[in-house]
Design a protein around this motif. Structure first.
Motif, PDB file in Angstrom:
ATOM      1  N   VAL A 275       0.996  18.228   9.488  1.00  0.00           N
ATOM      2  CA  VAL A 275       1.972  17.497   9.132  1.00  0.00           C
ATOM      3  C   VAL A 275       1.540  15.909   8.700  1.00  0.00           C
ATOM      4  N   LYS A 276       0.367  15.672   9.059  1.00  0.00           N
ATOM      5  CA  LYS A 276       0.229  14.251   8.692  1.00  0.00           C
ATOM      6  C   LYS A 276      -0.188  13.866   7.178  1.00  0.00           C
ATOM      7  N   ASP A 277      -0.470  14.714   6.301  1.00  0.00           N
ATOM      8  CA  ASP A 277      -0.230  14.394   4.799  1.00  0.00           C
ATOM      9  C   ASP A 277       1.128  14.990   4.249  1.00  0.00           C
ATOM     10  N   LYS A 278       1.742  15.578   5.261  1.00  0.00           N
ATOM     11  CA  LYS A 278       3.226  16.126   4.436  1.00  0.00           C
ATOM     12  C   LYS A 278       4.404  15.451   4.577  1.00  0.00           C
ATOM     13  N   ILE A 279       4.261  14.380   5.666  1.00  0.00           N
ATOM     14  CA  ILE A 279       5.381  13.558   6.101  1.00  0.00           C
ATOM     15  C   ILE A 279       5.448  12.323   5.677  1.00  0.00           C
ATOM     16  N   LEU A 280       6.433  11.333   5.604  1.00  0.00           N
ATOM     17  CA  LEU A 280       6.328  10.081   5.248  1.00  0.00           C
ATOM     18  C   LEU A 280       6.571   9.116   6.433  1.00  0.00           C
ATOM     19  N   PHE A 281       5.809   8.181   6.687  1.00  0.00           N
ATOM     20  CA  PHE A 281       5.806   7.252   7.825  1.00  0.00           C
ATOM     21  C   PHE A 281       6.556   6.055   7.707  1.00  0.00           C
ATOM     22  N   THR A 282       7.138   5.805   8.612  1.00  0.00           N
ATOM     23  CA  THR A 282       8.124   4.525   8.430  1.00  0.00           C
ATOM     24  C   THR A 282       7.357   3.069   8.310  1.00  0.00           C
ATOM     25  N   ASP A 283       7.631   2.368   7.485  1.00  0.00           N
ATOM     26  CA  ASP A 283       6.684   1.237   7.315  1.00  0.00           C
ATOM     27  C   ASP A 283       7.553  -0.030   7.092  1.00  0.00           C
ATOM     28  N   THR A 284       7.448  -0.650   8.179  1.00  0.00           N
ATOM     29  CA  THR A 284       8.271  -2.119   8.453  1.00  0.00           C
ATOM     30  C   THR A 284       7.469  -3.232   8.087  1.00  0.00           C
ATOM     31  N   ALA A 285       6.460  -3.019   7.385  1.00  0.00           N
ATOM     32  CA  ALA A 285       5.592  -4.624   7.362  1.00  0.00           C
ATOM     33  C   ALA A 285       6.074  -5.176   6.036  1.00  0.00           C
ATOM     34  N   SER A 286       6.088  -6.318   6.026  1.00  0.00           N
ATOM     35  CA  SER A 286       6.299  -7.165   4.933  1.00  0.00           C
ATOM     36  C   SER A 286       4.689  -7.399   3.992  1.00  0.00           C
ATOM     37  N   PRO A 287       4.830  -6.839   3.047  1.00  0.00           N
ATOM     38  CA  PRO A 287       3.738  -6.675   2.254  1.00  0.00           C
ATOM     39  C   PRO A 287       3.057  -8.069   1.857  1.00  0.00           C
ATOM     40  N   ILE A 288       1.796  -8.110   1.709  1.00  0.00           N
ATOM     41  CA  ILE A 288       0.930  -9.295   1.511  1.00  0.00           C
ATOM     42  C   ILE A 288       1.286  -9.942   0.034  1.00  0.00           C
ATOM     43  N   ILE A 289       1.929 -11.068  -0.301  1.00  0.00           N
ATOM     44  CA  ILE A 289       2.085 -11.523  -1.296  1.00  0.00           C
ATOM     45  C   ILE A 289       0.969 -11.754  -2.383  1.00  0.00           C
ATOM     46  N   PRO A 290       0.598 -11.345  -3.373  1.00  0.00           N
ATOM     47  CA  PRO A 290      -0.479 -11.610  -4.306  1.00  0.00           C
ATOM     48  C   PRO A 290      -0.476 -13.030  -4.562  1.00  0.00           C
ATOM     49  N   GLY A 291      -1.882 -13.607  -4.454  1.00  0.00           N
ATOM     50  CA  GLY A 291      -1.920 -15.076  -4.766  1.00  0.00           C
ATOM     51  C   GLY A 291      -1.782 -15.865  -3.419  1.00  0.00           C
ATOM     52  N   ASN A 292      -1.228 -15.249  -2.489  1.00  0.00           N
ATOM     53  CA  ASN A 292      -1.031 -16.156  -1.393  1.00  0.00           C
ATOM     54  C   ASN A 292      -2.115 -16.585  -0.499  1.00  0.00           C
ATOM     55  N   LEU A 293      -2.242 -17.915  -0.287  1.00  0.00           N
ATOM     56  CA  LEU A 293      -3.747 -18.150   0.214  1.00  0.00           C
ATOM     57  C   LEU A 293      -3.460 -18.507   1.714  1.00  0.00           C
ATOM     58  N   LEU A 294      -2.338 -18.445   2.572  1.00  0.00           N
ATOM     59  CA  LEU A 294      -2.001 -18.719   3.668  1.00  0.00           C
ATOM     60  C   LEU A 294      -2.256 -17.491   4.554  1.00  0.00           C
ATOM     61  N   PRO A 295      -2.318 -17.556   5.758  1.00  0.00           N
ATOM     62  CA  PRO A 295      -2.526 -16.567   6.864  1.00  0.00           C
ATOM     63  C   PRO A 295      -1.184 -15.673   6.476  1.00  0.00           C
TER      64      PRO A 295
END
Length: 214
Positions: free
Chosen positions: A63-83
Motif C-alpha cells: 500500500v505504501k505507493d498506492k495511498i496518500l499520506f496526511t501532511d500537516t506540515a507548513s512548507p518552507i517559504i522560498p527565500g526565507n532565511l530564518l529557521p
C-alpha cells in the motif's frame, strides 16, 4: 504481546500491533513523557522505512505507493532565511518560557495550513524544517536520527554535530525573554516533531481504512 497471531509472518497483524503501539506512545507522550519519542520513532521506522535487508510493513502490505499520506506540515517559504519548524508550533507561557509542541497534541489545528494528502515519497523525503545552521530536515531524516543515532533502536557514538544539535532546545535558535532575561526554549523540537509524524501516520491509517480488512 499477542500469541494468537504471528505478526512476523502476517503484515496485517504487524500493522495492527505497530498502530496500537503508536497510539499508546502518543497518549503517554501527550501526558508529558517526551522520551517516548524514541520507541515512537522505532514504530514509524518499522512501518515505513525500507533498506536492502528489511522491508517496511506498509510495503509488505503493498500500500505504501498506492495511498496518500496526511501532511500537516507548513512548507518552507522560498527565500526565507530564518529557521523554520514545519511540524511543530511554539507555545509561550508568560513567566514560564516557551516550548515546542506537536500541534496535534496542543488543542490547535493540526498545522498552520490546511492538512493535505500526498504520495509517500514526497511526504517522507521533502525537507520541512530548517535549523539555525541551515540544515534541512525531512520526516525520513528525523525518524532515522532518532532510531539509528539517538537511542530509538541504536545509540551511535559518532553522531554528527547537526544531529546532536537538533535534539537540543536551541536547534532553531528561538529564545524567550522572561523575568530572568533571554533563554532558549525549554525543550528540543525533535520529540514533538516525531509525535506529529505519528499523528499523520495514524490519521492516514484511519482515513485509508487500512485496518478494516486486516
Amino acid at each position: 504481546m499477542r500469541t494468537s497471531e504471528n505478526a512476523a509472518a502476517n503484515p496485517g497483524a504487524a500493522l495492527r500491533t505497530q498502530v496500537d503501539l503508536l497510539r499508546t506512545y502518543s497518549q503517554l507522550f501527550d501526558s508529558g513523557t517526551e522520551d517516548l519519542a524514541l520507541p515512537m520513532a522505532t514504530a514509524l521506522r518499522v512501518l515505513l522505512h525500507d533498506t536492502k535487508v528489511s522491508i517496511s510493513v506498509f510495503k509488505q502490505l503493498g500500500v505504501k505507493d498506492k495511498i496518500l499520506f496526511t501532511d500537516t506540515a507548513s512548507p518552507i517559504i522560498p527565500g526565507n532565511l530564518l529557521p523554520w519548524f514545519g511540524l511543530v508550533i511554539s507555545e509561550v507561557t508568560v513567566g514560564e518560557g516557551g516550548r515546542y509542541v506537536a500541534s496535534s497534541a496542543s488543542g490547535a489545528p493540526p498545522s498552520r495550513v490546511e492538512p493535505s494528502a500526498i504520495p509517500f515519497e514526497k511526504w517522507w523525503n521533502t525537507p520541512l524544517s530548517v535549523d539555525v545552521d541551515r540544515n534541512r530536515w525531512s520526516r525520513r531524516r528525523m525518524v532515522k536520527v532518532v532510531t539509528d543515532k539517538l537511542g530509538g533502536a541504536h545509540v551511535d557514538p559518532n553522531v554528527a554535530p547537526a544531529e546532536v544539535k537538533l535534539n537540543l532546545p536551541d536547534a532553531f535558535g528561538w529564545t524567550v525573554i522572561g523575568p530572568r532575561g533571554e533563554a532558549p526554549f525549554g525543550n528540543s523540537p525533535l520529540p514533538p516533531s516525531i509525535r506529529q509524524i505519528a499523528y499523520e501516520v495514524l490519521d492516514t491509517v484511519g482515513r485509508e481504512q487500512l485496518l478494516d480488512a486486516r
